[in-house]
Design a protein around this motif. Sequence first.
Motif, PDB file in Angstrom:
ATOM      1  N   ALA A   1       0.850  -1.198   0.000  1.00  0.00           N
ATOM      2  CA  ALA A   1       0.000   0.000   0.000  1.00  0.00           C
ATOM      3  C   ALA A   1       0.881   1.242   0.000  1.00  0.00           C
ATOM      4  O   ALA A   1       1.913   1.276   0.684  1.00  0.00           O
ATOM      5  N   ILE A   2       0.483   2.236  -0.773  1.00  0.00           N
ATOM      6  CA  ILE A   2       1.233   3.487  -0.890  1.00  0.00           C
ATOM      7  C   ILE A   2       0.306   4.644  -0.532  1.00  0.00           C
ATOM      8  O   ILE A   2      -0.803   4.747  -1.058  1.00  0.00           O
ATOM      9  N   GLY A   3       0.773   5.520   0.349  1.00  0.00           N
ATOM     10  CA  GLY A   3       0.042   6.737   0.663  1.00  0.00           C
ATOM     11  C   GLY A   3       0.410   7.837  -0.328  1.00  0.00           C
ATOM     12  O   GLY A   3       1.586   8.124  -0.534  1.00  0.00           O
ATOM     13  N   VAL A   4      -0.591   8.426  -0.949  1.00  0.00           N
ATOM     14  CA  VAL A   4      -0.371   9.423  -2.000  1.00  0.00           C
ATOM     15  C   VAL A   4      -0.664  10.820  -1.471  1.00  0.00           C
ATOM     16  O   VAL A   4      -1.716  11.073  -0.884  1.00  0.00           O
ATOM     17  N   VAL A   5       0.288  11.724  -1.695  1.00  0.00           N
ATOM     18  CA  VAL A   5       0.125  13.137  -1.342  1.00  0.00           C
ATOM     19  C   VAL A   5       0.390  13.955  -2.603  1.00  0.00           C
ATOM     20  O   VAL A   5       1.359  13.687  -3.323  1.00  0.00           O
ATOM     21  N   ASN A   6      -0.466  14.911  -2.913  1.00  0.00           N
ATOM     22  CA  ASN A   6      -0.221  15.747  -4.101  1.00  0.00           C
ATOM     23  C   ASN A   6      -0.762  17.156  -3.914  1.00  0.00           C
ATOM     24  O   ASN A   6      -1.540  17.427  -2.997  1.00  0.00           O
ATOM     25  N   GLY A   7      -0.326  18.050  -4.792  1.00  0.00           N
ATOM     26  CA  GLY A   7      -0.755  19.452  -4.753  1.00  0.00           C
ATOM     27  C   GLY A   7      -0.013  20.248  -5.806  1.00  0.00           C
ATOM     28  O   GLY A   7       0.866  19.742  -6.512  1.00  0.00           O
ATOM     29  N   PHE A   8      -0.388  21.502  -5.911  1.00  0.00           N
ATOM     30  CA  PHE A   8       0.224  22.387  -6.902  1.00  0.00           C
ATOM     31  C   PHE A   8       1.682  22.665  -6.552  1.00  0.00           C
ATOM     32  O   PHE A   8       2.022  22.981  -5.412  1.00  0.00           O
ATOM     33  N   THR A   9       2.560  22.545  -7.555  1.00  0.00           N
ATOM     34  CA  THR A   9       3.977  22.866  -7.380  1.00  0.00           C
ATOM     35  C   THR A   9       4.497  23.487  -8.669  1.00  0.00           C
ATOM     36  O   THR A   9       4.554  22.819  -9.697  1.00  0.00           O
ATOM     37  N   ALA A  10       4.831  24.744  -8.614  1.00  0.00           N
ATOM     38  CA  ALA A  10       5.343  25.447  -9.796  1.00  0.00           C
ATOM     39  C   ALA A  10       6.859  25.287  -9.862  1.00  0.00           C
ATOM     40  O   ALA A  10       7.555  25.497  -8.871  1.00  0.00           O
ATOM     41  N   ILE A  11       7.348  24.912 -11.042  1.00  0.00           N
ATOM     42  CA  ILE A  11       8.791  24.778 -11.263  1.00  0.00           C
ATOM     43  C   ILE A  11       9.230  25.861 -12.238  1.00  0.00           C
ATOM     44  O   ILE A  11       8.650  26.012 -13.315  1.00  0.00           O
ATOM     45  N   ALA A  12      10.246  26.614 -11.858  1.00  0.00           N
ATOM     46  CA  ALA A  12      10.779  27.652 -12.740  1.00  0.00           C
ATOM     47  C   ALA A  12      11.906  27.076 -13.577  1.00  0.00           C
ATOM     48  O   ALA A  12      12.709  26.269 -13.100  1.00  0.00           O
ATOM     49  N   GLY A  13      11.943  27.479 -14.841  1.00  0.00           N
ATOM     50  CA  GLY A  13      13.043  27.071 -15.701  1.00  0.00           C
ATOM     51  C   GLY A  13      14.287  27.888 -15.390  1.00  0.00           C
ATOM     52  O   GLY A  13      14.275  28.779 -14.530  1.00  0.00           O
ATOM     53  N   LYS A  14      15.358  27.617 -16.104  1.00  0.00           N
ATOM     54  CA  LYS A  14      16.597  28.357 -15.878  1.00  0.00           C
ATOM     55  C   LYS A  14      16.460  29.821 -16.286  1.00  0.00           C
ATOM     56  O   LYS A  14      17.241  30.669 -15.848  1.00  0.00           O
ATOM     57  N   ASP A  15      15.422  30.103 -17.123  1.00  0.00           N
ATOM     58  CA  ASP A  15      15.172  31.488 -17.515  1.00  0.00           C
ATOM     59  C   ASP A  15      14.263  32.209 -16.531  1.00  0.00           C
ATOM     60  O   ASP A  15      13.924  33.373 -16.728  1.00  0.00           O
ATOM     61  N   GLY A  16      13.851  31.509 -15.463  1.00  0.00           N
ATOM     62  CA  GLY A  16      13.014  32.116 -14.438  1.00  0.00           C
ATOM     63  C   GLY A  16      11.531  32.037 -14.728  1.00  0.00           C
ATOM     64  O   GLY A  16      10.715  32.433 -13.893  1.00  0.00           O
ATOM     65  N   LYS A  17      11.137  31.515 -15.898  1.00  0.00           N
ATOM     66  CA  LYS A  17       9.722  31.447 -16.267  1.00  0.00           C
ATOM     67  C   LYS A  17       9.118  30.120 -15.835  1.00  0.00           C
ATOM     68  O   LYS A  17       9.810  29.108 -15.722  1.00  0.00           O
ATOM     69  N   LEU A  18       7.790  30.157 -15.621  1.00  0.00           N
ATOM     70  CA  LEU A  18       7.067  28.977 -15.159  1.00  0.00           C
ATOM     71  C   LEU A  18       7.062  27.887 -16.225  1.00  0.00           C
ATOM     72  O   LEU A  18       6.775  28.126 -17.392  1.00  0.00           O
ATOM     73  N   ILE A  19       7.390  26.651 -15.820  1.00  0.00           N
ATOM     74  CA  ILE A  19       7.321  25.498 -16.711  1.00  0.00           C
ATOM     75  C   ILE A  19       5.933  24.876 -16.571  1.00  0.00           C
ATOM     76  O   ILE A  19       5.431  24.731 -15.467  1.00  0.00           O
ATOM     77  N   GLY A  20       5.357  24.469 -17.668  1.00  0.00           N
ATOM     78  CA  GLY A  20       4.036  23.851 -17.601  1.00  0.00           C
ATOM     79  C   GLY A  20       2.939  24.885 -17.697  1.00  0.00           C
ATOM     80  O   GLY A  20       3.162  26.069 -17.937  1.00  0.00           O
TER      81      GLY A  20
END
Length: 842
Positions: free
Chosen positions: A94-113
């Motif tokens: 059994a695996i407990g799942v946790v999730n939520g919004f996570t913004a990743i910035a690229g090397k140019d500082g802009k949002l990925i995705g």
Amino acid sequence: MFRTALRTVLAHKARLLMTVLAVMLGVAFVSGTLVFTNTISDAYQKSSAKGFDQVDVAIRPEGRKDTGDTLGKEPELTQALLDRAAAARGAGSAIGVVNGFTAIAGKDGKLIGGGFQSQGGNYWGAKDPRYPIVSGHAPQGQNEVLIDSETAGRAGYEVGDTVRLSIDGPVLTPRITGIFTTDDGNVAAGGSLALFDTATAQRLFHKGGTYDKIDVKAAPGTGQIALRNALDEIVPKDVASTATGRQLADDQAQQIASETSSMRTGLLVFAGISLFVGTFIIANTFTMLVAQRTKELALLRAVGASRRQITRSVLVEAFVVGAVAAVSGLVAGVGIGAGLRSLVGKLGGTVPDGPLVITPGTVVTALAVGILITMLAAWLPGRRAAKIPPVAAMSSVHAQASMKSLVVRNTIGALLSAAGVTTVLYATTLDGDAGQMPMGAGAVLLVIGVFVLTPLLSRPLIAAAAPLLRAFGVSGKLARQNAVRNPRRTAATASALMIGLTLITGLTVMAGSLQTAIDKMAASALKADYVVSMANGNTLSPGVEKTLKSTDGVTVTSPLRNAPSRIDGETEYLTGVNGATIGELTDLTVLDGAFKVGGTGVVVDDGTAGSHHWTVGSRFTVSYEDGKKQVLTVAGVYRKTEMMRGIMLDLATLSPHQSDPSDMQVMVRTSGGATASAKSTLEKALGDNPAVLVQDKKDISHRIAQIFTLMLNMLYGLLAMAVLVAVLGVINTLAMSVFERSQEIGMLRAIGLDRRGIKRMVRLESLVISLFGGVLGLGLGVFFGWAAGELLGTKMATYELVLPWGRMALFLLLAAVVGVLAALWPARRAARLNMLTAIKSE
């Protein structure tokens, strides 16, 4: 008769070319839409199904249960429940799942995705079967993270790099310890996925040691149904529910199909418009062909052909034309579907790998649409042809419409138009949603009514252009006479263009009016210089407001914090604000009392006050999310706006009842006002976070308007197909009209009208017909734009009609350009006719 029909098609293949093109474009649009949506739906379904390979049964929390005045608590999946699930009969792991919004910035500082597709979660233990690590190792602690291989490839990240993340505002800078692969649908769609160790994920996503979901893998020899039955025995029914992996995959597939279905429906609507416009061309073409072959049809009647056989021969011609167009359209549609998929990739979207899907349904639909539309449009001309008496046909090339038929047509058109106008006006008196159906029905009735009346309208409107046409001498006079000589033909040609311009004008009127309403909305509700919020609409950490408050140049701040509550047995959302500063940051019209927020005193908008029958001084009991109750007093009533509404109370009153507070946005006022330097200072104070927006009033207006502008441009592109089909109709009508008037053109050449004059005559005729359709389209478009705005105004108080005169003039100019371009080939053909051959022609 069948052989005669085939020979007729082959004899007139040049004249039928534009009809074939018009039908082909419509069919290509339909089949391309089906191929594209089926392809991406199949790709996403297969991709999402892979994501459930490691899940035999999932345990999911039940929703919040509210009873009476008590606000129910959200059920939680605890560690104890996870342990019981892992030890259940037939469970392997059994695996407990946790999730939520996570913004990743690229090397140019802009949002990925894409904001909502930027997700985070937990990596389970030393090895998580859901996410195979291709390089590096599992994360440990808050300073380590895994990222998916797609994101790493797009941004150029490698193991050991430091990455900037944001979950609810503050910037985190963990080190990438590993890169993993995933079948997650969000990642496949161009999003991103970051994984932390479980304890860190629970803390960052405010789960407090609990889980969003528990995935259970069956032991060897245990089926999904058996495992689910075993888990149902240990899972409390009021806490969670169970679902098999197959059920989850089916639900996901159904959701994907539903989402693509709405897109498919939208695209097919515009394909239908193109086909509807194409019916005018088909009907016009066959009407003219029948008129040109009157003597031929009369001879067939004289030698024994029945009326039914004549009608059938015309329908056979239509069947052949429709079949050729449908097959061509299907082939073109497959190319369009492949092109749309490629275009999605070039625009930054990502579709999972998979084959191009061409279903039998797509093939049948394309063939059926092309053939049936063509035969339906040709039926009326065929029926008219069958009614021509042989003797009358032999003595007259053209069968003129009787006065009785015109009176009947005008009467029907007037009744339909009146019914359409009345229904549309009635719809404007209703509330937004209730008026949509009557508005749509009235619009259809009015468009059909105007189309039926177009022959009647053509004479006075085209006559209005007579003074301008006189400047072109004999050519101008002849052009006007030709345009009104056959009002039905002119009407059918102009109506095709009218429909396209009606839709384009109506959309433009609404877009311009909405932009003005948005500008007013942003300006009327706020005194704040800036509004800070998450880019994807998620909530902000309370720490963001504290950071902003201590930033140089910031004088006043207040968060807007939403919190659920129960009032009079119903769920109401409270808005927590800084009672001492909210008046300096908002510009709301107070209808009663005073705008004072503090202690147990609250202010409410007029809609909420009216629904609860509250006035200044009214007292009511609120149940907070922690179950505690308090009596609040209405200190003031304000007029709600699109940006500010609801029950506002002081944060000092609300915060003690919240276990995990978060803000929707933070309003900020600076000493120097809204300037570029002040904005830059705020952004730097927040760590130049790509997931956080710092917007002034213009930014807010522009961001909302961008959505409408994007939608408008997409609709323009889709409607361009209908306009292109209308242009083909103008070309076709003029070309066949030139052929029909060959003898007349030869006589004009013989008595002195040179080739330049002939060209000018045909061009002016095309110009007049196009402008006639353009004027009708603009008029109907403005009316529909106004009516739709009246409906929208019930939901948006700042909405008012704004007529985009510049764009409307541009549309009329484009209609004129269409007329000129459409006449190039027919005019050249008319000028090149040999006058002696033309005079001898029949």
